[in-house]
Design an enzyme around this catalytic site. Structure first.
Site, PDB file in Angstrom:
ATOM      1  N   ASP A 161     -16.107  35.657 -13.658  1.00 26.92           N
ATOM      2  CA  ASP A 161     -17.480  35.254 -14.516  1.00 26.92           C
ATOM      3  C   ASP A 161     -18.004  34.196 -13.692  1.00 26.92           C
ATOM      4  OD1 ASP A 161     -19.287  35.612 -16.169  1.00 26.92           O
ATOM      5  OD2 ASP A 161     -17.931  35.834 -18.077  1.00 26.92           O
ATOM      6  N   ASP A 222     -25.108  40.919 -20.603  1.00 30.22           N
ATOM      7  CA  ASP A 222     -24.225  41.534 -21.333  1.00 30.22           C
ATOM      8  C   ASP A 222     -24.612  42.567 -22.134  1.00 30.22           C
ATOM      9  OD1 ASP A 222     -22.475  39.800 -20.114  1.00 30.22           O
ATOM     10  OD2 ASP A 222     -21.687  38.624 -22.141  1.00 30.22           O
TER      11      ASP A 222
END
Ligand SMILES: *[C@@H]1O[C@H](CO)[C@@H](O)[C@H](O)[C@H]1NC(C)=O
Ligand SMILES: *[C@@H]1O[C@H](CO)[C@@H](O)[C@H](O)[C@H]1NC(C)=O
Ligand SMILES: *[C@@H]1O[C@H](CO)[C@@H](O)[C@H](O)[C@H]1NC(C)=O
Ligand SMILES: *[C@@H]1O[C@H](CO)[C@@H](O)[C@H](O)[C@H]1NC(C)=O
Ligand SMILES: *[C@@H]1O[C@H](CO)[C@@H](O)[C@H](O)[C@H]1NC(C)=O
Length: 431
Positions: A161, A222
């Site tokens: 990430d 997301d």
């Protein structure tokens, strides 16, 4: 009906692909498939309040069992991925990451073994920054140690990430982690969240560079379990398809994020829509749901062999939106065929974005670039309806529910007319 947009160059663009090189680790030759915890379980670490819904080793063992026993592994879903919030808040005295001892009492290597014994690959999560998005130790200045740790734990896939790091360091850090993973000698699929952090600075996104270092990457927000979220991702991908399509293929996949099929808030129709579009894009199929309680109607969508076959086609071409009205998006994806000397096969997807009204859609194959003079055998995947032989000038008609989609497969019938010589003769204004 107005608002229709169609480019006659579209079909020719199908052939301009695969020019950029992929990360040379031989991995992820077809879109990755598996299960990941984030969108179903987020960072729930209270295992007292949520004994079966917290980030602990039992959750991942349960999902491993479900993949292995309920047909998912057989269908191609072969990885279980831990997401954020798995580690302790501090590294050990040697600077090595440690799994939370309360929630992962057996340790990561044992969890990997549990998965591997059942034929499932083990995916883990880290972050290139000083901390993960959830506030756990990040890999910044620990890339080598962490790559070695993951290899020692028998990790098969790393999602790295990009929280808590200067964006200008990304073109340095993501390749560096790639080199460190490579040096361990263990084949590890490498998923980079890199471009997702540059959504507002598209000029800084170089998918050719990213594809050289990463097997797959997130490039947008997301997902969550809502139609609004699914629709916003589809819209973003539609608008960026000219950048995405040529940089997508075996070993290098744009990742629109997890499948939310089976979660509260997602209907059967929405599930058909997400599965259809993710398959026509050749996107990673990584579920985030609770496979212990999922309804059969959702499981059947996730396990549909024909849809997965379209997604996993070995050419790995991302389908293209070729026509768009207020309510309808129509996508075409070339597929490898059993008789390539005759013609390619194709998948065709029809998305109805309308929130309340079923829509009837008619199209002619030739306007989508399906011009094989001997026609195609046409089937709709979700209804199982066989349309029989359809010639390029024949009309195909279907009714699609609101927030749902249809998915066709068209296989060429015998003949030897060369293809792709002619542009489609006219746009199809009469959708
Ligand atoms: C491990 O997780 C528990 C919650 O399940 C938490 O209370 C504890 O602080 C965590 N331990 C460390 C060292 O981060
Ligand atoms: C490391 O990179 C080399 C050259 O790019 C490649 O041939 C090899 O397969 C890679 N090894 C691993 C374990 O990724
Ligand atoms: C889900 O995603 C949509 C679209 O990005 C966003 O508007 C919405 O606030 C999100 N919902 C939640 C609960 O995060
Ligand atoms: C397709 O049409 C919808 C509805 O008008 C619009 O919101 C969307 O931006 C269009 N997509 C593209 C790629 O033009
Ligand atoms: C859906 O379709 C109906 C009927 O054609 C139309 O009135 C409506 O504006 C459409 N749009 C949405 C967002 O539902």
């Amino acid at each position: 009906m107005g608002g229709l947009q169609y480019s006659s160059a579209t079909v020719l663009l199908f052939l301009a692909l695969g020019l950029a090189t992929a990360l040379d680790n031989g991995l992820a030759r077809t879109p990755p498939m598996g299960w990941m915890s984030w969108t179903a379980f987020y960072c729930e670490i209270d295992c007292v309040k949520h004994p079966t819904g917290c980030i602990n080793e039992q959750l991942y063992k349960d999902m491993t069992d479900r993949l292995a026993e309920d047909g998912y592994l057989e269908a191609g879903y072969h990885s279980v991925h831990i997401d954020d919030c798995w580690s302790e808040m501090e590294r050990d005295s040697n600077g090595v990451l440690v799994a939370n001892k309360t929630r992962f009492p057996s340790g990561m290597k044992a969890l990997a073994k549990y998965m591997h014994d059942k034929g499932i690959n083990f995916g883990i999560y880290e972050d290139y920054g000083t901390k993960t998005c959830g506030g756990y130790p990040g890999s910044y200045q620990h890339l080598k140690t962490d790559a070695e740790t993951f290899a020692a734990w028998d990790v098969d896939y790393l999602k790295l990430d990009g929280c808590n790091i200067n964006l200008d360091l990304m073109p340095i850090g993501y390749p560096e982690m790639g080199r460190e993973l490579n040096k361990t000698g263990r084949p590890i699929i490498y998923s980079c969240s890199w471009p997702a952090y540059l959504v507002d600075q598209p000029q800084k996104v170089d998918y050719n560079l990213i594809g050289k270092w990463c097997n797959t990457w997130r490039n947008f927000d997301d997902i969550n379990s809502s139609w609004k979220s699914i629709q916003s991702i589809i819209n973003y991908y539609d608008h960026n398809q000219d950048k995405h399509i040529p940089t997508h293929g075996p070993g290098k996949w744009h990742d629109p994020d997890m499948l939310v099929i089976g979660n509260p808030g997602i209907t059967v129709d929405m599930s058909l829509a997400q599965m259809t579009i993710w398959c026509i894009w050749a996107a990673p199929l990584i579920m985030s749901n609770d496979l212990r309680i999922i309804g059969k109607e959702f499981r059947d969508i996730l396990l549909n062999k024909e849809a997965i076959r379209i997604n996993q086609d070995r050419m790995g071409i991302m389908g293209r939106l070729v026509a768009n009205t207020t309510d309808i998006g129509l996508y075409v994806k070339p597929l490898s065929s059993e008789s390539p000397e005759v013609s390619l096969s194709f998948a065709i997807a029809i998305l109805n974005r309308n929130l309340s009204t079923p829509k009837s859609v008619q199209f002619h194959l030739k306007h989508l670039g399906l011009t094989n003079q001997f026609g195609y055998r046409v089937r709709e995947i979700w209804s199982g309806k066989d349309y029989g032989r359809k010639m390029p000038h024949d009309e195909v008609e279907i009714r699609v529910n609101p927030t749902s989609a249809a998915l066709f497969r068209a296989d060429p019938l015998a003949g030897n007319e060369p293809r792709f010589e002619k542009k489609p003769e006219m746009p199809w204004w009469w959708l």
